[in-house]
Design a protein around this motif. Structure first.
Motif, PDB file in Angstrom:
ATOM      1  N   LYS A  27       2.868   7.376   5.938  1.00 41.23           N
ATOM      2  CA  LYS A  27       2.096   7.603   6.058  1.00 41.23           C
ATOM      3  C   LYS A  27       1.709   6.506   5.047  1.00 41.23           C
ATOM      4  CE  LYS A  27       1.353  12.073   7.956  1.00 41.23           C
ATOM      5  NZ  LYS A  27       1.638  13.955   7.836  1.00 41.23           N
ATOM      6  N   VAL A  28       0.897   5.390   4.391  1.00 41.31           N
ATOM      7  CA  VAL A  28       0.256   5.105   3.579  1.00 41.31           C
ATOM      8  C   VAL A  28      -1.068   5.380   3.079  1.00 41.31           C
ATOM      9  CG1 VAL A  28       0.154   2.394   2.641  1.00 41.31           C
ATOM     10  CG2 VAL A  28       1.706   3.472   4.731  1.00 41.31           C
ATOM     11  N   ALA A  29      -1.588   5.168   2.072  1.00 44.12           N
ATOM     12  CA  ALA A  29      -2.463   5.079   0.949  1.00 44.12           C
ATOM     13  C   ALA A  29      -2.581   3.501  -0.172  1.00 44.12           C
ATOM     14  CB  ALA A  29      -2.205   6.642  -0.089  1.00 44.12           C
ATOM     15  N   THR A  30      -3.514   3.014   0.545  1.00 43.69           N
ATOM     16  CA  THR A  30      -3.642   2.323  -0.206  1.00 43.69           C
ATOM     17  C   THR A  30      -4.989   2.227  -1.032  1.00 43.69           C
ATOM     18  OG1 THR A  30      -2.594   0.802   1.480  1.00 43.69           O
ATOM     19  CG2 THR A  30      -4.081  -0.098  -0.124  1.00 43.69           C
ATOM     20  N   PHE A  31      -4.483   2.038  -3.302  1.00 40.88           N
ATOM     21  CA  PHE A  31      -4.934   2.427  -3.774  1.00 40.88           C
ATOM     22  C   PHE A  31      -5.732   0.648  -4.292  1.00 40.88           C
ATOM     23  CE2 PHE A  31      -2.947   6.239  -3.638  1.00 40.88           C
ATOM     24  CZ  PHE A  31      -4.162   7.325  -4.325  1.00 40.88           C
ATOM     25  N   GLY A  32      -7.297   0.497  -4.707  1.00 42.53           N
ATOM     26  CA  GLY A  32      -7.486  -0.876  -4.583  1.00 42.53           C
ATOM     27  C   GLY A  32      -7.620  -1.521  -3.481  1.00 42.53           C
ATOM     28  N   ALA A  33      -8.524  -0.554  -2.234  1.00 46.31           N
ATOM     29  CA  ALA A  33      -7.861  -1.223  -1.111  1.00 46.31           C
ATOM     30  C   ALA A  33      -9.225  -1.923  -0.702  1.00 46.31           C
ATOM     31  CB  ALA A  33      -8.317  -0.124   0.245  1.00 46.31           C
ATOM     32  N   THR A  34     -10.386  -2.461  -1.881  1.00 45.16           N
ATOM     33  CA  THR A  34     -11.450  -2.893  -0.923  1.00 45.16           C
ATOM     34  C   THR A  34     -11.082  -4.162  -2.013  1.00 45.16           C
ATOM     35  OG1 THR A  34     -12.894  -2.485  -2.295  1.00 45.16           O
ATOM     36  CG2 THR A  34     -13.304  -1.049  -1.219  1.00 45.16           C
ATOM     37  N   VAL A  39       4.149   6.523   1.289  1.00 49.37           N
ATOM     38  CA  VAL A  39       3.993   5.906   0.635  1.00 49.37           C
ATOM     39  C   VAL A  39       2.953   5.588  -0.626  1.00 49.37           C
ATOM     40  CG1 VAL A  39       4.061   3.122   0.771  1.00 49.37           C
ATOM     41  CG2 VAL A  39       5.043   3.917   1.595  1.00 49.37           C
ATOM     42  N   VAL A  40       2.957   4.748  -1.662  1.00 48.59           N
ATOM     43  CA  VAL A  40       1.035   4.628  -2.239  1.00 48.59           C
ATOM     44  C   VAL A  40       2.082   2.798  -2.519  1.00 48.59           C
ATOM     45  CG1 VAL A  40       0.542   4.370  -4.725  1.00 48.59           C
ATOM     46  CG2 VAL A  40       0.535   6.394  -3.272  1.00 48.59           C
ATOM     47  N   LEU A  41       0.192   1.953  -1.857  1.00 45.72           N
ATOM     48  CA  LEU A  41       0.453   0.963  -2.412  1.00 45.72           C
ATOM     49  C   LEU A  41      -0.667   0.747  -3.378  1.00 45.72           C
ATOM     50  CD1 LEU A  41       0.956  -0.925   0.974  1.00 45.72           C
ATOM     51  CD2 LEU A  41       2.410  -0.398  -0.547  1.00 45.72           C
ATOM     52  N   ALA A  42      -0.289   0.764  -4.136  1.00 44.54           N
ATOM     53  CA  ALA A  42      -1.390   0.177  -5.814  1.00 44.54           C
ATOM     54  C   ALA A  42      -2.389  -1.209  -6.053  1.00 44.54           C
ATOM     55  CB  ALA A  42      -1.139   0.658  -6.786  1.00 44.54           C
ATOM     56  N   ALA A  43      -2.942  -1.848  -5.588  1.00 43.58           N
ATOM     57  CA  ALA A  43      -3.453  -2.699  -5.738  1.00 43.58           C
ATOM     58  C   ALA A  43      -4.924  -2.932  -6.417  1.00 43.58           C
ATOM     59  CB  ALA A  43      -3.633  -3.632  -4.054  1.00 43.58           C
ATOM     60  N   GLY A  44      -5.284  -2.549  -7.680  1.00 42.18           N
ATOM     61  CA  GLY A  44      -5.795  -2.377  -8.349  1.00 42.18           C
ATOM     62  C   GLY A  44      -6.479  -3.677  -9.103  1.00 42.18           C
ATOM     63  N   ARG A  45      -7.441  -2.986  -9.881  1.00 44.19           N
ATOM     64  CA  ARG A  45      -7.853  -4.666 -11.000  1.00 44.19           C
ATOM     65  C   ARG A  45      -6.767  -4.380 -11.856  1.00 44.19           C
ATOM     66  NH1 ARG A  45     -12.993  -2.359 -10.286  1.00 44.19           N
ATOM     67  NH2 ARG A  45     -13.134  -1.238 -12.182  1.00 44.19           N
ATOM     68  N   ALA A  46      -6.471  -5.678 -12.701  1.00 41.41           N
ATOM     69  CA  ALA A  46      -5.294  -5.626 -13.764  1.00 41.41           C
ATOM     70  C   ALA A  46      -5.503  -5.217 -14.396  1.00 41.41           C
ATOM     71  CB  ALA A  46      -5.700  -7.491 -14.096  1.00 41.41           C
ATOM     72  N   GLY A  47      -4.909  -4.613 -15.063  1.00 36.80           N
ATOM     73  CA  GLY A  47      -4.910  -3.464 -16.565  1.00 36.80           C
ATOM     74  C   GLY A  47      -6.106  -2.073 -16.180  1.00 36.80           C
ATOM     75  N   LEU A  95      -0.559  -2.805  11.397  1.00 36.78           N
ATOM     76  CA  LEU A  95      -0.548  -3.378  12.747  1.00 36.78           C
ATOM     77  C   LEU A  95       0.832  -3.830  12.945  1.00 36.78           C
ATOM     78  CD1 LEU A  95      -2.469  -7.373  11.659  1.00 36.78           C
ATOM     79  CD2 LEU A  95      -3.287  -5.206  13.306  1.00 36.78           C
ATOM     80  N   GLU A  96       1.782  -2.362  11.749  1.00 33.33           N
ATOM     81  CA  GLU A  96       3.216  -2.860  11.923  1.00 33.33           C
ATOM     82  C   GLU A  96       3.478  -1.008  12.127  1.00 33.33           C
ATOM     83  OE1 GLU A  96       5.496  -4.881  11.600  1.00 33.33           O
ATOM     84  OE2 GLU A  96       4.040  -6.795  12.108  1.00 33.33           O
ATOM     85  N   GLY A  97       2.424  -0.634  12.335  1.00 35.35           N
ATOM     86  CA  GLY A  97       2.638   1.121  12.969  1.00 35.35           C
ATOM     87  C   GLY A  97       2.401   1.689  12.027  1.00 35.35           C
ATOM     88  N   ALA A  98       1.707   1.504  10.969  1.00 37.00           N
ATOM     89  CA  ALA A  98       2.128   2.731   9.471  1.00 37.00           C
ATOM     90  C   ALA A  98       0.067   3.188  10.265  1.00 37.00           C
ATOM     91  CB  ALA A  98       1.953   2.034   8.760  1.00 37.00           C
ATOM     92  N   LYS A  99       0.593   4.273   9.299  1.00 36.73           N
ATOM     93  CA  LYS A  99      -1.285   5.525   9.306  1.00 36.73           C
ATOM     94  C   LYS A  99      -1.679   5.000   7.714  1.00 36.73           C
ATOM     95  CE  LYS A  99       1.137   8.938  13.009  1.00 36.73           C
ATOM     96  NZ  LYS A  99       1.075  10.411  13.271  1.00 36.73           N
ATOM     97  N   VAL A 100      -2.425   4.042   8.292  1.00 37.06           N
ATOM     98  CA  VAL A 100      -3.228   4.040   6.115  1.00 37.06           C
ATOM     99  C   VAL A 100      -4.017   4.153   6.539  1.00 37.06           C
ATOM    100  CG1 VAL A 100      -3.333   1.968   5.248  1.00 37.06           C
ATOM    101  CG2 VAL A 100      -1.754   1.528   7.142  1.00 37.06           C
ATOM    102  N   THR A 101      -4.228   5.025   4.716  1.00 37.36           N
ATOM    103  CA  THR A 101      -5.757   5.293   4.173  1.00 37.36           C
ATOM    104  C   THR A 101      -5.993   4.452   3.561  1.00 37.36           C
ATOM    105  OG1 THR A 101      -5.290   7.987   4.873  1.00 37.36           O
ATOM    106  CG2 THR A 101      -6.574   7.468   2.348  1.00 37.36           C
ATOM    107  N   LEU A 102      -6.935   3.538   3.444  1.00 35.43           N
ATOM    108  CA  LEU A 102      -8.176   3.744   2.502  1.00 35.43           C
ATOM    109  C   LEU A 102      -8.689   4.098   0.990  1.00 35.43           C
ATOM    110  CD1 LEU A 102      -9.663   0.878   4.709  1.00 35.43           C
ATOM    111  CD2 LEU A 102      -6.664   0.548   3.856  1.00 35.43           C
ATOM    112  N   VAL A 103      -7.826   4.021  -0.116  1.00 36.38           N
ATOM    113  CA  VAL A 103      -8.402   5.036  -1.112  1.00 36.38           C
ATOM    114  C   VAL A 103      -9.852   4.327  -1.928  1.00 36.38           C
ATOM    115  CG1 VAL A 103      -7.879   6.355  -2.669  1.00 36.38           C
ATOM    116  CG2 VAL A 103      -6.353   6.216  -0.724  1.00 36.38           C
ATOM    117  N   GLY A 104     -10.716   5.014  -2.165  1.00 34.55           N
ATOM    118  CA  GLY A 104     -12.151   3.952  -2.160  1.00 34.55           C
ATOM    119  C   GLY A 104     -12.589   5.154  -3.914  1.00 34.55           C
ATOM    120  N   TYR A 105     -12.073   4.087  -5.441  1.00 37.29           N
ATOM    121  CA  TYR A 105     -12.105   4.462  -6.498  1.00 37.29           C
ATOM    122  C   TYR A 105     -13.102   4.727  -6.972  1.00 37.29           C
ATOM    123  CZ  TYR A 105     -14.416   0.387  -8.421  1.00 37.29           C
ATOM    124  OH  TYR A 105     -15.060  -1.058  -8.075  1.00 37.29           O
ATOM    125  N   ASP A 106     -14.415   4.904  -6.072  1.00 43.20           N
ATOM    126  CA  ASP A 106     -16.130   4.678  -6.796  1.00 43.20           C
ATOM    127  C   ASP A 106     -16.756   5.465  -5.486  1.00 43.20           C
ATOM    128  OD1 ASP A 106     -15.746   2.611  -4.847  1.00 43.20           O
ATOM    129  OD2 ASP A 106     -16.885   1.361  -5.884  1.00 43.20           O
TER     130      ASP A 106
END
Length: 297
Positions: free
Chosen positions: A127-134, A198-206, A147-158
Motif C-alpha cells: 500500500k503506497v501513498a504518493t504525495f506530490g503525485a501530480t 510506504v510513503v513516496l514524498a515528491a512535493g515541490r522543493a522546500g 506496474l510492479e503490483g503495488a496498491k497506489v494512492t495518489l494524494v492531492g495537496y489541493d
C-alpha cells in the motif's frame, strides 16, 4: 575514422537542462546539441533530419534525448519519434523529462531494496501513498510502483480533482489501477496514513509535506522516501543521506541524496548504454527502473 556519437536533445522549454547536457557529455557523447521550444509537431522533422543525414549503419551512433517538465508530453514525443522512423534508418531515443523518469526509478528501486533487506517484503500488494503525485517524479514513481503490483494512492495537496484526473490518465495509458485521495488537510493525511505502508514524498522543493508526529502515528508505515533535498525536507526528521535508518515511530527513511546517488548512476548508465549499443535502443521510465534495480544488485 570512428563514427561520432551524436546526441540531439529536445525540450519544449526555453532552456535545456545543464544537468542533462553535462551528464551526456561526461557519459561519452562526442557532440550534444540542444533544441529548445520543440513541440510535438516538430518531432517528425527533427528525427528524419537526424536519420537521413547518416547511413543506416550509424543508427546506434545517433540519439535523441527528450526532456521538458511533463511526463505525458515526453511520452507522446517518444511515441511520435518512434513513428517517424523510416527503416532501415534508425536512431536511439531516451525520454527523461526533468530527470523524472530516472529519479522516480531510483526512488522506487531504493524503496524496494530497503523493503527486501529489512522487512522481507516486495512491491506486490504494497500500500503506497504518493504525495506530490501530480508532479513529474510523483506521477512517474506511482506508475512504476503500480506496474510492479503495488496498491497506489495518489494524494492531492489541493483536493482530489487533479489526482483523480492523473489516476484516470494512468489507467488509460498504462492499464494500471491507482486510487486518488484528498490530502489537503491534516485530517485527510491522517486517514491516508492509517493504512499506508510506504510513503513516496515528491512535493515541490522546500515544501514540508509530513510532520514527525504524523509519521509516528502511522502504525502500518514501513518505509518513507523523500526526493526533496532543499530545506525544509518534505518529511520532517528524515535526513537527506538516510538509507534505511529508522524514523520516529519505526518506519525506515530514505533521503533525497541516497535516491539521488542511484538517479545519477541510472541516467549516466543509460546514456552509456545508448553509446555502447550495437543497434538503436528506445528508453523510458520502465528501462530506467530495470537499470536502477540492477544497480542495487
Amino acid at each position: 575514422m570512428a563514427d561520432k556519437n551524436i546526441l540531439h536533445m529536445v525540450t519544449p522549454l526555453k532552456h535545456m537542462s545543464p544537468f542533462d547536457v553535462n551528464m551526456a557529455l561526461d557519459a561519452g557523447y562526442d557532440a550534444v546539441i540542444p533544441y529548445t521550444g520543440v513541440m510535438l509537431e516538430d518531432i517528425t522533422g527533427l528525427v528524419q533530419d537526424a536519420i537521413f543525414s547518416r547511413p543506416p549503419r550509424t543508427g546506434a551512433r545517433t540519439a535523441m534525448f527528450i526532456a521538458g517538465k511533463n511526463a505525458i508530453a515526453a511520452l507522446d514525443m517518444l511515441e511520435k519519434a518512434r513513428t517517424a522512423l523510416v527503416p532501415p534508418f534508425g536512431i536511439s531515443f531516451f525520454a527523461d523529462p526533468a530527470g523524472s523518469f530516472t529519479t522516480a526509478a531510483a526512488m522506487v528501486a531504493c524503496v524496494e531494496r530497503v523493503l527486501k533487506d529489512k522487512k522481507q517484503r516486495d512491491l506486490r500488494g504494497l500500500k503506497v501513498a504518493t504525495f506530490g503525485a501530480t508532479g513529474v517524479v510523483g506521477f512517474s514513481a506511482s506508475v512504476i510502483a503500480a506496474l510492479e503490483g503495488a496498491k497506489v494512492t495518489l494524494v492531492g495537496y489541493d483536493g482530489i480533482k487533479r489526482v483523480a484526473e492523473a489516476a484516470r490518465e494512468i489507467k488509460a495509458r498504462f492499464g494500471a489501477d491507482v486510487q486518488a485521495a484528498d490530502g489537503s488537510d491534516d485530517a485527510g493525511k491522517a486517514e491516508i496514513l492509517q493504512s499506508a505502508e510506504v510513503v513516496l514524498a515528491a512535493g515541490r522543493a522546500g515544501t514540508r509535506i509530513l510532520k514527525k508526529e504524523q509519521i509516528a502515528a502511522a502504525r502500518a508505515l514501513l518505509v518513507v522516501a523523500d526526493v526533496n533535498a532543499v530545506p525544509p525536507s518534505g518529511i520532517e526528521g528524515l535526513e537527506v543521506h538516510a538509507n534505511g535508518e529508522a524514523l520516529n515511530g519505526g518506519a525506515l527513511g530514505i533521503g533525497a541524496l541516497a535516491i539521488g546517488n542511484i538517479k545519477y548512476k541510472t541516467e549516466f548508465g543509460l546514456f552509456q548504454k545508448m553509446i555502447g549499443a550495437g543497434k538503436p535502443v528506445q528508453l523510458d521510465f520502465r528501462d530506467a527502473f530495470a537499470f536502477a534495480r540492477e544497480l542495487h544488485g
